[in-house]
Motif scaffolding. Sequence first.
Motif, short mmCIF file in Angstrom:
data_model
loop_
_atom_site.label_atom_id
_atom_site.label_comp_id
_atom_site.label_asym_id
_atom_site.label_seq_id
_atom_site.Cartn_x
_atom_site.Cartn_y
_atom_site.Cartn_z
N ARG A 50 56.15 8.03 32.10
CA ARG A 50 55.21 6.89 32.21
C ARG A 50 54.30 6.80 31.00
O ARG A 50 53.88 5.70 30.62
CB ARG A 50 54.36 7.03 33.47
N PHE A 51 53.95 7.94 30.41
CA PHE A 51 53.05 7.98 29.26
C PHE A 51 53.83 8.36 28.01
O PHE A 51 54.78 9.15 28.08
CB PHE A 51 51.94 9.02 29.47
N GLN A 64 50.10 5.73 25.08
CA GLN A 64 50.51 4.54 25.80
C GLN A 64 50.76 4.91 27.24
O GLN A 64 51.61 5.76 27.52
CB GLN A 64 51.77 3.94 25.17
N MET A 65 50.03 4.28 28.15
CA MET A 65 50.13 4.61 29.58
C MET A 65 50.69 3.41 30.32
O MET A 65 50.12 2.31 30.24
CB MET A 65 48.75 4.99 30.13
N SER A 66 51.77 3.63 31.04
CA SER A 66 52.41 2.56 31.80
C SER A 66 52.57 2.99 33.26
O SER A 66 52.45 4.17 33.57
CB SER A 66 53.77 2.22 31.20
N SER A 67 52.87 2.01 34.11
CA SER A 67 53.06 2.29 35.54
C SER A 67 51.90 3.13 36.08
O SER A 67 52.11 4.12 36.78
CB SER A 67 54.39 3.01 35.78
N LEU A 68 50.71 2.72 35.74
CA LEU A 68 49.53 3.50 36.12
C LEU A 68 49.32 3.53 37.62
O LEU A 68 49.62 2.55 38.34
CB LEU A 68 48.30 2.94 35.42
N ARG A 105 46.49 1.37 26.54
CA ARG A 105 46.78 2.17 25.35
C ARG A 105 45.48 2.77 24.84
O ARG A 105 44.53 2.05 24.52
CB ARG A 105 47.42 1.32 24.26
N GLY A 161 49.85 -1.32 36.10
CA GLY A 161 49.54 -1.88 34.79
C GLY A 161 49.63 -0.84 33.68
O GLY A 161 50.04 0.30 33.91
N SER A 162 49.22 -1.26 32.48
CA SER A 162 49.31 -0.42 31.29
C SER A 162 48.01 -0.42 30.51
O SER A 162 47.25 -1.40 30.56
CB SER A 162 50.43 -0.92 30.37
N ASP A 176 45.72 8.35 38.37
CA ASP A 176 45.51 8.49 36.92
C ASP A 176 44.06 8.24 36.53
O ASP A 176 43.69 8.42 35.37
CB ASP A 176 46.42 7.54 36.15
#
Length: 121
Positions: free
Chosen positions: A66-67, A81-85, A19, A16-17, A89
């Motif tokens: 990813r970020f 913005q953080m994605s593919s957590l 912010r 998930g993501s 992490d």
Amino acid sequence: QVQLVESGGGVVQAGGSLRLSCVPSGSTFSRDIMGWFRQAPGKEREFVATITRGGSTYYADSVRGRFTISRDKAKNAVDLQMSSLKPDDTAIYYCAASRTLSTRKEMYDDWGQGTQVTVSS
């Protein structure tokens, strides 16, 4: 006294993501460098990403791709913005400001209170 106020943490599933946002308050704020660090339980606080006033960005190898760190110059705010957590992490994320470009936490003068990010598997 400058204060940095973070928001946007929470619990998210792996993949998930989220912010995160950081807004300075108090005295006139003029730090050239703003960054994000994180600290997991039992571990040292580590560098995540940083951005210069001119918009140059730098990332830890573990989050690159990813970020994304970005800066709102009008507000002196910085977002992450953080994605593919991933579960790795999971940590408390801290916003910080510095006069000097560095990945070392000792070079950062001002710190926020931190916001918890939890990634479940």
